[in-house]
Design a protein around this motif. Structure first.
Motif, PDB file in Angstrom:
ATOM      1  N   ILE A   1       0.852  -1.186   0.000  1.00 36.30           N
ATOM      2  CA  ILE A   1       0.000   0.000   0.000  1.00 36.30           C
ATOM      3  C   ILE A   1       0.888   1.235   0.000  1.00 36.30           C
ATOM      4  O   ILE A   1       1.645   1.465   0.942  1.00 36.30           O
ATOM      5  CB  ILE A   1      -0.913   0.027   1.243  1.00 36.30           C
ATOM      6  N   LEU A   2       0.791   2.014  -1.046  1.00 37.25           N
ATOM      7  CA  LEU A   2       1.556   3.254  -1.163  1.00 37.25           C
ATOM      8  C   LEU A   2       0.662   4.423  -0.764  1.00 37.25           C
ATOM      9  O   LEU A   2      -0.441   4.581  -1.299  1.00 37.25           O
ATOM     10  CB  LEU A   2       2.054   3.440  -2.593  1.00 37.25           C
ATOM     11  N   ALA A   3       1.124   5.228   0.183  1.00 35.81           N
ATOM     12  CA  ALA A   3       0.414   6.447   0.581  1.00 35.81           C
ATOM     13  C   ALA A   3       0.981   7.603  -0.242  1.00 35.81           C
ATOM     14  O   ALA A   3       2.198   7.771  -0.315  1.00 35.81           O
ATOM     15  CB  ALA A   3       0.603   6.716   2.069  1.00 35.81           C
ATOM     16  N   GLU A   4       0.083   8.368  -0.850  1.00 36.59           N
ATOM     17  CA  GLU A   4       0.511   9.488  -1.695  1.00 36.59           C
ATOM     18  C   GLU A   4      -0.142  10.783  -1.242  1.00 36.59           C
ATOM     19  O   GLU A   4      -1.301  10.785  -0.816  1.00 36.59           O
ATOM     20  CB  GLU A   4       0.127   9.240  -3.154  1.00 36.59           C
ATOM     21  N   ARG A   5       0.612  11.855  -1.368  1.00 40.15           N
ATOM     22  CA  ARG A   5       0.097  13.212  -1.194  1.00 40.15           C
ATOM     23  C   ARG A   5       0.543  14.007  -2.400  1.00 40.15           C
ATOM     24  O   ARG A   5       1.733  14.012  -2.726  1.00 40.15           O
ATOM     25  CB  ARG A   5       0.636  13.856   0.076  1.00 40.15           C
ATOM     26  N   ASP A   6      -0.391  14.633  -3.050  1.00 39.76           N
ATOM     27  CA  ASP A   6      -0.085  15.428  -4.246  1.00 39.76           C
ATOM     28  C   ASP A   6       0.711  14.621  -5.267  1.00 39.76           C
ATOM     29  O   ASP A   6       1.635  15.135  -5.893  1.00 39.76           O
ATOM     30  CB  ASP A   6       0.665  16.711  -3.866  1.00 39.76           C
ATOM     31  N   GLY A   7       0.371  13.337  -5.414  1.00 38.65           N
ATOM     32  CA  GLY A   7       1.011  12.476  -6.397  1.00 38.65           C
ATOM     33  C   GLY A   7       2.386  11.963  -6.006  1.00 38.65           C
ATOM     34  O   GLY A   7       3.024  11.249  -6.770  1.00 38.65           O
ATOM     35  N   GLU A   8       2.846  12.286  -4.813  1.00 37.33           N
ATOM     36  CA  GLU A   8       4.171  11.866  -4.347  1.00 37.33           C
ATOM     37  C   GLU A   8       4.018  10.744  -3.329  1.00 37.33           C
ATOM     38  O   GLU A   8       3.195  10.829  -2.412  1.00 37.33           O
ATOM     39  CB  GLU A   8       4.887  13.056  -3.687  1.00 37.33           C
ATOM     40  N   GLY A   9       4.832   9.689  -3.476  1.00 39.44           N
ATOM     41  CA  GLY A   9       4.839   8.614  -2.495  1.00 39.44           C
ATOM     42  C   GLY A   9       5.455   9.115  -1.200  1.00 39.44           C
ATOM     43  O   GLY A   9       6.600   9.565  -1.188  1.00 39.44           O
ATOM     44  N   VAL A  10       4.675   9.064  -0.109  1.00 38.46           N
ATOM     45  CA  VAL A  10       5.150   9.595   1.170  1.00 38.46           C
ATOM     46  C   VAL A  10       5.280   8.511   2.238  1.00 38.46           C
ATOM     47  O   VAL A  10       5.787   8.775   3.322  1.00 38.46           O
ATOM     48  CB  VAL A  10       4.244  10.742   1.670  1.00 38.46           C
ATOM     49  N   GLY A  11       4.846   7.301   1.918  1.00 42.90           N
ATOM     50  CA  GLY A  11       4.973   6.197   2.850  1.00 42.90           C
ATOM     51  C   GLY A  11       4.364   4.945   2.257  1.00 42.90           C
ATOM     52  O   GLY A  11       3.671   5.006   1.240  1.00 42.90           O
ATOM     53  N   TYR A  12       4.664   3.805   2.870  1.00 43.19           N
ATOM     54  CA  TYR A  12       4.056   2.564   2.395  1.00 43.19           C
ATOM     55  C   TYR A  12       4.056   1.516   3.483  1.00 43.19           C
ATOM     56  O   TYR A  12       4.815   1.601   4.454  1.00 43.19           O
ATOM     57  CB  TYR A  12       4.752   2.033   1.141  1.00 43.19           C
ATOM     58  N   ALA A  13       3.187   0.554   3.296  1.00 43.41           N
ATOM     59  CA  ALA A  13       3.133  -0.632   4.154  1.00 43.41           C
ATOM     60  C   ALA A  13       3.174  -1.862   3.250  1.00 43.41           C
ATOM     61  O   ALA A  13       2.481  -1.911   2.236  1.00 43.41           O
ATOM     62  CB  ALA A  13       1.857  -0.633   4.991  1.00 43.41           C
ATOM     63  N   MET A  14       3.986  -2.826   3.619  1.00 42.34           N
ATOM     64  CA  MET A  14       4.016  -4.133   2.965  1.00 42.34           C
ATOM     65  C   MET A  14       3.514  -5.127   3.999  1.00 42.34           C
ATOM     66  O   MET A  14       4.091  -5.240   5.088  1.00 42.34           O
ATOM     67  CB  MET A  14       5.439  -4.498   2.530  1.00 42.34           C
ATOM     68  N   VAL A  15       2.422  -5.800   3.671  1.00 36.14           N
ATOM     69  CA  VAL A  15       1.769  -6.694   4.625  1.00 36.14           C
ATOM     70  C   VAL A  15       1.602  -8.066   4.000  1.00 36.14           C
ATOM     71  O   VAL A  15       1.098  -8.189   2.880  1.00 36.14           O
ATOM     72  CB  VAL A  15       0.374  -6.136   5.028  1.00 36.14           C
ATOM     73  N   THR A  16       2.042  -9.085   4.720  1.00 34.55           N
ATOM     74  CA  THR A  16       1.857 -10.464   4.276  1.00 34.55           C
ATOM     75  C   THR A  16       0.883 -11.161   5.232  1.00 34.55           C
ATOM     76  O   THR A  16       0.638 -10.690   6.342  1.00 34.55           O
ATOM     77  CB  THR A  16       3.196 -11.238   4.251  1.00 34.55           C
ATOM     78  N   ILE A  17       0.362 -12.279   4.779  1.00 34.21           N
ATOM     79  CA  ILE A  17      -0.546 -13.094   5.590  1.00 34.21           C
ATOM     80  C   ILE A  17       0.085 -14.471   5.726  1.00 34.21           C
ATOM     81  O   ILE A  17       0.565 -15.037   4.748  1.00 34.21           O
ATOM     82  CB  ILE A  17      -1.924 -13.245   4.896  1.00 34.21           C
ATOM     83  N   ARG A  18       0.081 -14.988   6.945  1.00 34.19           N
ATOM     84  CA  ARG A  18       0.605 -16.345   7.146  1.00 34.19           C
ATOM     85  C   ARG A  18      -0.377 -17.159   7.973  1.00 34.19           C
ATOM     86  O   ARG A  18      -1.127 -16.601   8.769  1.00 34.19           O
ATOM     87  CB  ARG A  18       1.977 -16.314   7.800  1.00 34.19           C
ATOM     88  N   PRO A  19      -0.354 -18.480   7.773  1.00 37.44           N
ATOM     89  CA  PRO A  19      -1.225 -19.328   8.594  1.00 37.44           C
ATOM     90  C   PRO A  19      -0.725 -19.339  10.032  1.00 37.44           C
ATOM     91  O   PRO A  19       0.471 -19.219  10.283  1.00 37.44           O
ATOM     92  CB  PRO A  19      -1.097 -20.707   7.951  1.00 37.44           C
ATOM     93  N   GLU A  20      -1.637 -19.467  10.956  1.00 36.56           N
ATOM     94  CA  GLU A  20      -1.273 -19.513  12.379  1.00 36.56           C
ATOM     95  C   GLU A  20      -2.088 -20.607  13.042  1.00 36.56           C
ATOM     96  O   GLU A  20      -3.064 -20.337  13.738  1.00 36.56           O
ATOM     97  CB  GLU A  20      -1.535 -18.163  13.036  1.00 36.56           C
ATOM     98  N   ALA A  21      -1.724 -21.809  12.788  1.00 35.24           N
ATOM     99  CA  ALA A  21      -2.441 -22.933  13.391  1.00 35.24           C
ATOM    100  C   ALA A  21      -1.561 -23.550  14.474  1.00 35.24           C
ATOM    101  O   ALA A  21      -0.359 -23.703  14.302  1.00 35.24           O
ATOM    102  CB  ALA A  21      -2.777 -23.965  12.328  1.00 35.24           C
ATOM    103  N   ASN A  22      -2.170 -23.900  15.572  1.00 37.46           N
ATOM    104  CA  ASN A  22      -1.483 -24.619  16.648  1.00 37.46           C
ATOM    105  C   ASN A  22      -0.314 -23.859  17.250  1.00 37.46           C
ATOM    106  O   ASN A  22       0.678 -24.450  17.655  1.00 37.46           O
ATOM    107  CB  ASN A  22      -1.004 -25.994  16.152  1.00 37.46           C
ATOM    108  N   GLY A  23      -0.396 -22.548  17.300  1.00 37.36           N
ATOM    109  CA  GLY A  23       0.646 -21.767  17.948  1.00 37.36           C
ATOM    110  C   GLY A  23       0.498 -21.807  19.456  1.00 37.36           C
ATOM    111  O   GLY A  23      -0.396 -22.457  20.005  1.00 37.36           O
ATOM    112  N   SER A  24       1.343 -21.107  20.148  1.00 29.10           N
ATOM    113  CA  SER A  24       1.321 -21.080  21.605  1.00 29.10           C
ATOM    114  C   SER A  24       0.228 -20.187  22.159  1.00 29.10           C
ATOM    115  O   SER A  24      -0.087 -20.259  23.347  1.00 29.10           O
ATOM    116  CB  SER A  24       2.674 -20.586  22.134  1.00 29.10           C
ATOM    117  N   TRP A  25      -0.333 -19.316  21.313  1.00 27.06           N
ATOM    118  CA  TRP A  25      -1.370 -18.393  21.764  1.00 27.06           C
ATOM    119  C   TRP A  25      -2.610 -18.559  20.912  1.00 27.06           C
ATOM    120  O   TRP A  25      -2.540 -18.956  19.756  1.00 27.06           O
ATOM    121  CB  TRP A  25      -0.880 -16.947  21.651  1.00 27.06           C
ATOM    122  N   ARG A  26      -3.748 -18.241  21.490  1.00 28.04           N
ATOM    123  CA  ARG A  26      -5.012 -18.310  20.763  1.00 28.04           C
ATOM    124  C   ARG A  26      -5.068 -17.116  19.817  1.00 28.04           C
ATOM    125  O   ARG A  26      -5.198 -15.975  20.234  1.00 28.04           O
ATOM    126  CB  ARG A  26      -6.175 -18.276  21.740  1.00 28.04           C
TER     127      ARG A  26
END
Length: 186
Positions: free
Chosen positions: A80-105
């Motif tokens: 996700i690129l955040a833009e102001r006035d057409g300029e890239g001012v920040g971003y987030a890169m987010v992945t998804i992973r499975p979480e089965a049988n971990g130590s926490w609910r």
């Protein structure tokens, strides 16, 4: 979840960025923002200089770019690129992973904010908060309830920012060179 290159138009204000969802072919738009983050990480981790020397900016981007392209091939990954006035001012890169049988609910899938970067001149202007809000909105739409991220030790401003947004420390990653493992008298 938004598709690649989908644009979310926010009300026209200077404070609220516009979000653009990038595909792998557009990932080079993040280079300058990554390089600024890399410089910052190097500046706040001087305590590790004798243990893990940083790579130069270009090599750092080459490596990170390859990871981003790999991650974007997986379902649910968001750049996700955040833009102001057409300029890239920040971003987030987010992945998804499975979480089965971990130590926490936790949910069956956990989101990982792999990178959150805001251009230095746009820090403390709401860009990081807006990015996290957009990430959370997208994840909630997908039924994901848990988000995690890592912050570089020494980056106290980032840790404070994340805590203000509801994140809490869970674990600490320790690093050591094998040559440093020898104890006194060994």
């Amino acid at each position: 979840m938004q598709n690649s290159s989908t644009i979310k138009i926010e009300p026209h204000t200077h404070d609220v960025p516009r979000f653009r969802y990038l595909r792998a072919a557009e990932i080079d738009e993040l280079e300058e923002l990554w390089r600024a983050l890399h410089r910052h990480h190097v500046s706040v981790t001087t305590h590790l200089e004798n243990m893990i020397a940083p790579v130069d900016e270009m090599e750092s981007w080459r490596r990170r770019r390859a990871r981003y392209v790999e991650w974007l091939s997986a379902p649910g990954t968001m750049a996700i690129l955040a833009e102001r006035d057409g300029e890239g001012v920040g971003y987030a890169m987010v992945t998804i992973r499975p979480e089965a049988n971990g130590s926490w609910r936790r949910g069956e899938r956990v989101a990982v904010v792999q990178t959150l970067s805001v251009a230095p001149e746009h820090q403390n202007t709401g860009v990081g908060s807006a990015l996290l809000e957009e990430v959370r909105r997208q994840l909630a739409d997908e039924g994901i309830t848990d988000v995690e991220l890592a912050a570089v030790l020494g980056n106290s401003d980032a840790m404070r920012f994340y805590e203000q947004h509801g994140f809490q420390p869970l674990s600490t990653t320790m690093v050591s060179r094998l040559s440093a493992m020898a104890g006194p008298g060994d």
